[in-house]
Design a protein around this motif. Structure first.
Motif, PDB file in Angstrom:
ATOM      1  N   GLY A   1       0.787  -1.235   0.000  1.00 47.28           N
ATOM      2  CA  GLY A   1       0.000   0.000   0.000  1.00 47.28           C
ATOM      3  C   GLY A   1       0.809   1.268   0.000  1.00 47.28           C
ATOM      4  O   GLY A   1       0.252   2.367   0.114  1.00 47.28           O
TER       5      GLY A   1
ATOM      6  N   ILE B   1      -0.086   1.234  -6.489  1.00 42.32           N
ATOM      7  CA  ILE B   1      -0.990   1.134  -5.334  1.00 42.32           C
ATOM      8  C   ILE B   1      -0.386   1.967  -4.218  1.00 42.32           C
ATOM      9  O   ILE B   1       0.741   1.722  -3.771  1.00 42.32           O
ATOM     10  CB  ILE B   1      -1.159  -0.327  -4.887  1.00 42.32           C
ATOM     11  CG1 ILE B   1      -1.784  -1.145  -6.015  1.00 42.32           C
ATOM     12  CG2 ILE B   1      -2.012  -0.417  -3.627  1.00 42.32           C
ATOM     13  CD1 ILE B   1      -1.901  -2.629  -5.700  1.00 42.32           C
TER      14      ILE B   1
ATOM     15  N   THR C   1     -11.969   0.266  -8.706  1.00 43.95           N
ATOM     16  CA  THR C   1     -10.706  -0.363  -9.086  1.00 43.95           C
ATOM     17  C   THR C   1     -10.829  -1.004 -10.474  1.00 43.95           C
ATOM     18  O   THR C   1      -9.963  -0.820 -11.345  1.00 43.95           O
ATOM     19  CB  THR C   1     -10.304  -1.432  -8.048  1.00 43.95           C
ATOM     20  OG1 THR C   1     -10.155  -0.810  -6.764  1.00 43.95           O
ATOM     21  CG2 THR C   1      -9.000  -2.113  -8.438  1.00 43.95           C
TER      22      THR C   1
ATOM     23  N   LEU D   1      -3.942   3.679  -7.869  1.00 47.40           N
ATOM     24  CA  LEU D   1      -5.081   3.275  -7.047  1.00 47.40           C
ATOM     25  C   LEU D   1      -4.853   3.736  -5.608  1.00 47.40           C
ATOM     26  O   LEU D   1      -3.982   3.213  -4.905  1.00 47.40           O
ATOM     27  CB  LEU D   1      -5.256   1.757  -7.101  1.00 47.40           C
ATOM     28  CG  LEU D   1      -5.480   1.172  -8.506  1.00 47.40           C
ATOM     29  CD1 LEU D   1      -5.505  -0.344  -8.453  1.00 47.40           C
ATOM     30  CD2 LEU D   1      -6.783   1.703  -9.113  1.00 47.40           C
TER      31      LEU D   1
ATOM     32  N   VAL E   1      -5.693   3.510  -2.151  1.00 43.74           N
ATOM     33  CA  VAL E   1      -6.366   2.382  -1.495  1.00 43.74           C
ATOM     34  C   VAL E   1      -6.805   2.710  -0.072  1.00 43.74           C
ATOM     35  O   VAL E   1      -6.149   3.447   0.659  1.00 43.74           O
ATOM     36  CB  VAL E   1      -5.462   1.138  -1.463  1.00 43.74           C
ATOM     37  CG1 VAL E   1      -5.293   0.572  -2.843  1.00 43.74           C
ATOM     38  CG2 VAL E   1      -4.107   1.463  -0.847  1.00 43.74           C
TER      39      VAL E   1
ATOM     40  N   ILE F   1      -6.406  -2.211   1.484  1.00 38.01           N
ATOM     41  CA  ILE F   1      -5.199  -2.541   0.725  1.00 38.01           C
ATOM     42  C   ILE F   1      -5.219  -3.977   0.211  1.00 38.01           C
ATOM     43  O   ILE F   1      -4.968  -4.239  -0.969  1.00 38.01           O
ATOM     44  CB  ILE F   1      -3.945  -2.295   1.595  1.00 38.01           C
ATOM     45  CG1 ILE F   1      -3.829  -0.798   1.938  1.00 38.01           C
ATOM     46  CG2 ILE F   1      -2.685  -2.778   0.881  1.00 38.01           C
ATOM     47  CD1 ILE F   1      -2.738  -0.479   2.929  1.00 38.01           C
TER      48      ILE F   1
ATOM     49  N   VAL G   1      -7.722  -4.531  -2.727  1.00 39.87           N
ATOM     50  CA  VAL G   1      -7.329  -3.899  -3.990  1.00 39.87           C
ATOM     51  C   VAL G   1      -6.161  -4.662  -4.624  1.00 39.87           C
ATOM     52  O   VAL G   1      -6.137  -4.890  -5.844  1.00 39.87           O
ATOM     53  CB  VAL G   1      -6.973  -2.411  -3.774  1.00 39.87           C
ATOM     54  CG1 VAL G   1      -6.337  -1.824  -5.026  1.00 39.87           C
ATOM     55  CG2 VAL G   1      -8.214  -1.619  -3.390  1.00 39.87           C
ATOM     56  N   ILE G   2      -5.190  -5.062  -3.810  1.00 40.54           N
ATOM     57  CA  ILE G   2      -4.063  -5.847  -4.346  1.00 40.54           C
ATOM     58  C   ILE G   2      -4.584  -7.130  -4.987  1.00 40.54           C
ATOM     59  O   ILE G   2      -4.164  -7.508  -6.099  1.00 40.54           O
ATOM     60  CB  ILE G   2      -3.054  -6.170  -3.217  1.00 40.54           C
ATOM     61  CG1 ILE G   2      -2.312  -4.890  -2.785  1.00 40.54           C
ATOM     62  CG2 ILE G   2      -2.057  -7.241  -3.666  1.00 40.54           C
ATOM     63  CD1 ILE G   2      -1.446  -5.057  -1.557  1.00 40.54           C
TER      64      ILE G   2
END
Length: 872
Positions: A722, A736, A832, A847, A849, A852, A855-856
């Motif tokens: 992140g 990210i 996303t 992105l 976030v 985290i 999203v990853i």
């Protein structure tokens, strides 16, 4: 007048280095009615609380607060002083208090010191009620309030024995953490910690405690080793008790097989009637009792610590002496009026309580509470000599015969306890005790120290010094090095980098951040632990030898720092964020709040400052520690001045990170070889690197050790999730990053623009608890660096869903965006997907976030689909 918020701030904080109560108070209509508009306000205040005269207030002299009342002051100020004085009258000496106005009419922030948290909070509530009455011309009878506060304190403060240990440790600079509402306390930190429960140590033998708790086993073991003990028989019924007493011969003692604090014991029982009453008292504590031969003599307590005799006291149970006219109950009431007697452990002597034990003890003697004793007739109203039951103690440490001292030390070894109280009945301890006429009647695995600390008569003994010597022998370490990192941006990355460098060089690091509590590189609790709760969890871990703590503004405001002093405090930068929250409305106030971290560094420690940030530099003279400055500019004036004073600096010279001090310079590493600088393009991370270098150098690491950590720490999802994670998607890149404020956008903007030649797309969201103008400025900053924004609203806080995104959009439009450059997708997960779906060859998708991990996961699922589609 009403309390909006009331809480205890436990560590160094915005208002004080010491614990304070914060009350947010709405004085409502009293804003228009200061004290000079209320007839006789000063007179009524003095009549109710004469000791308010001692409050100096701003004039700085006795009566100063009264002068303010006459001149006219507001209700919040009155509440502050009453809350302080209530605590003082309850026995807690506190003096600091301050009342702050806010930008809202009638709303005040009141802070005042406390000794006990619960007492301080209750005093604040009482103060508001008292002040309300004063403003309508009424006074309050405060006597019952003081009694209530004393009872609150008695129920929440540590007992006198444990408190004495804590006080002695504090005197030696050993920190402590209270681990529960009782007397379980940790002394020291991390791998060096020790723990105590009342007067039981963390290495007290469990077997020894078990033996001491069983009076029959104790007697057998001691007797087998030649220690004089009274004859005794274990019984479990009234008939067995009578048979045992008749076999031993009256008088006898009856007591529960298991128990403590003298509960259930009846002494000098002379016949079967008294025995049956005593048996019932004992049975209420334990189903099995011991009948012992009564020994004539005095009740002595010997204390042995770490195998050494340290103190002795002669104890006497609570008693009354008749005068031929007062009842026993009246005599007790007169004794309790003694100013040296208080509630619980409040004073040297405890008030005598009349309870079931008292009534039964009187019944054994053929008396009741209404009985009138003859002149000079003395009777005991408690069967045990505990000070907490109203008993008294005379220190006889200096009068114990050496053979009795040796016997006590032998008993500690026989039972196997490093802290033991030994109860002996004997005519005197000045001569060796003899079997038959004297003996050891009991041992205690967690003996109280009060009779030795503050005897009724005789010399007070510093028992706690022996305990602390045992736990922390001379030269033993007790604390781990603490690093505290604060600032508006870069805290988490810097904290992680410092932890990585230390860990790579053999340290077991406990780290806190907005993501987790991490012990030795293993997350043990996830969530935002950038406040004092996270710090405490790290200090409680018995494996760590270093603590690296991210410190956010919210934690400082709500509860203060999670430590009293640190070894290194780091102040990275200060930009506009969270303004308008918690009474912090300006950058200057935010600076003062953040500087709490560098002000709390110990004198022997180091405070690390960003010399390129004027607001950070303004805190330089507030620290008592040695300053360490870092700057990307080796010609920085502050850097040069710090160098001339003989202090440490970190800067960049010819593309290298260097450490400077008078007489030497160390070349740590090339900026280009440090992965998180992205070949020197990420200026924001260069600052974080310099802060980490300054910190680890201050902790004593050399340039080779530091370099090893720098070059092996990458901006990867594994090491720094992140935080500027760049993922190659083939035709485009994804970044990210958590950066969520104007400062972060500005600091990272140029780096992002230089990553790829194509479109710069960002999934972005404002934070709902920020001021509207700050959210607008966030949108304005985005417009300078990005070509398209996908707006979501994953952190609305108190705002309606979509409201924050609308304000960000206004900022974007003001910055030159047109509506077609903005896509509104309020859900982060969906946003996303939309952002990734927009990317073309050569683009960058950033992105921002909140979740985290999610999203990853979504990014790599998208990448997998891309790869699979190309392979078809």
């Amino acid at each position: 007048m009403k309390i909006i918020e009331l809480r205890a701030i436990r560590g160094p904080n915005y208002y004080s280095r010491h614990p304070v109560i914060l009350m947010r108070l709405d004085i409502e209509k009293l804003e228009e009615k200061p004290t000079d508009m209320v007839p006789n306000f000063k007179e009524n205040s003095h009549k109710m609380m004469p000791t308010l005269y001692e409050h100096r207030c701003s004039p700085g002299r006795f009566g100063g607060f009264y002068e303010r009342l006459v001149r006219g002051t507001w209700a919040g100020h009155v509440v502050e002083h009453i809350a302080l004085e209530l605590q003082c009258l309850a026995g807690h000496e506190v003096g600091f208090g301050k009342t702050y106005g806010t930008d809202k009419k009638g709303i005040y922030n009141i802070v005042y010191r406390y000794v006990d948290e619960n007492t301080g909070l209750r005093a604040g509530e009482m103060a508001v009620d008292i002040a309300k009455d004063l403003f309508v011309g009424k006074t309050t009878n405060i006597a019952p309030l003081i009694i209530e506060l004393k009872e609150v304190a008695e129920n929440s403060l540590l007992g006198p024995s444990t408190q004495s240990i804590v006080n002695e440790a504090t005197k030696r600079g050993i920190p402590h953490i209270r681990l529960n509402e009782a007397s379980y306390v940790q002394l020291g930190q991390g791998v060096f910690q020790r723990r105590v429960q009342a007067t039981m140590m963390d290495d007290t033998s469990a077997l020894g405690v078990e033996i001491a708790d069983d009076k029959s086993s104790t007697k057998r073991l001691l007797s087998s080793m030649g220690i004089p003990v009274p004859e005794g028989i274990t019984v479990s019924s009234p008939d067995q008790a009578i048979e045992a007493a008749e076999n031993l011969g009256y008088p006898v003692v009856i007591k529960p097989l298991r128990g403590n604090h003298g509960r259930g014991i009846t002494v000098n029982v002379k016949n079967n009637r008294e025995l049956l009453i005593g048996y019932e008292i004992s049975r209420q504590i334990c189903g099995t009792s011991i009948i012992e031969k009564y020994l004539e003599g005095f009740d002595f307590r010997i204390l042995v610590i770490d195998g050494k005799f340290v103190a002795a006291a002669l104890r006497e149970p609570a008693f009354v002496i008749g005068n031929g006219k007062d009842t026993i109950e009246q005599l007790v009431q007169k004794i309790n009026k003694d100013p040296d007697r208080g509630i619980g452990h409040e004073k040297n002597l405890t008030r005598i309580t009349i309870d079931h034990m008292t009534e039964q003890l009187l019944a054994i003697q053929g008396l009741t509470l209404d009985s009138i004793l003859a002149d000079d007739e003395k009777i005991y109203v408690k069967s045990t000599a505990n000070l907490s039951a109203g008993g008294t103690a005379l220190d006889v440490t200096a009068n114990v015969h050496p053979l009795n001292q040796l016997m006590a030390e032998r008993i500690s070894q026989i039972i196997g306890l490093n802290v033991i109280g030994i109860d002996i009945i004997a005519k005197s301890l000045e001569t060796p005790i003899e079997r038959g006429s004297s003996g050891v009647v009991e041992v205690n695995a967690a003996p109280g120290f009060r009779m030795h600390l503050n005897p009724t008569k005789g010399t007070p003994r510093n028992i706690a010094s022996h305990i602390v010597d045992m736990l922390f022998p001379p030269g033993a370490k007790h604390s781990v090095p603490i690093v505290a990192v604060t600032g508006t941006n870069g805290k988490t990355t810097t904290t992680r980098l410092i932890s990585h460098i230390l860990g790579l060089n053999g340290s077991i690091v406990g780290m806190t951040s907005t993501d987790a509590v991490v012990i030795d590189n293993i997350p043990i609790i996830t969530g935002d632990y950038s406040g004092p709760q996270g710090a405490q969890k790290v200090m409680m871990d018995s494996t760590i030898d270093h603590a690296v703590l991210e410190v956010a503004r919210g934690g400082i405001l709500r509860r203060g720092l999670g430590f009293t002093e640190s070894d290194v405090g780091v102040l990275l930068n200060i930009t506009s964020d969270h303004l308008g929250e918690g009474g912090i409305d300006t950058l200057e106030e935010l600076t003062r709040l953040k500087s709490t971290v560098t002000e709390a560094v110990k004198v022997s420690g180091h405070a690390v400052f960003n010399a390129d940030d004027p607001l950070v530099l303004s805190c330089l003279n507030k620290t008592k520690a040695s300053p360490v400055l870092f700057s990307k500019n080796p010609e920085n004036h502050a850097l040069k001045a710090n160098f001339e004073k003989g202090n440490l600096n970190v800067t960049i010279n010819n593309g290298n990170v260097i450490i400077q001090n008078k007489g030497w310079t160390s070349n740590v590493a090339s900026v280009m070889e440090i992965p998180i600088t992205f070949d020197g393009k990420a200026g924001f991370n260069i600052e974080n690197v310099m802060a980490a270098v300054a910190t680890t150098a201050a902790l004593g690491l050399n340039e080779k050790q530091i370099r090893a950590g720098l070059v092996s720490f990458s901006p990867s999802i594994g090491q720094s999730p992140g935080r500027m994670n760049v993922i190659d998607m083939g035709d485009f890149k994804v970044v990210i990053d958590y950066g969520h404020n104007t400062g972060a956008i500005t600091a990272t903007g140029d780096f992002i623009k230089g990553l790829m030649p194509g479109m710069k797309i960002r999934m972005a969201s404002g934070v709902g608890n920020r001021r509207g103008r700050d959210i607008f400025e966030f949108g304005l900053a985005l417009s300078k660096y990005y070509d398209h924004i996908v707006l979501c609203d994953n952190d609305p806080r108190e705002r309606a869903i979509g409201e924050t995104a609308k304000i960000v959009k206004e900022g974007l439009l003001k910055g030159g965006f047109v509506p077609e450059m903005i896509t509104l997708v309020l859900d982060e997960k969906e946003a996303t997907k939309v952002s990734l779906g927009m990317a073309k060859k050569g683009d960058v998708v950033v992105l921002q976030v909140d979740n985290i991990a999610e999203v990853i996961k979504d990014v790599f699922e998208f990448k997998e689909k891309l790869v699979n589609s190309k392979n078809k």
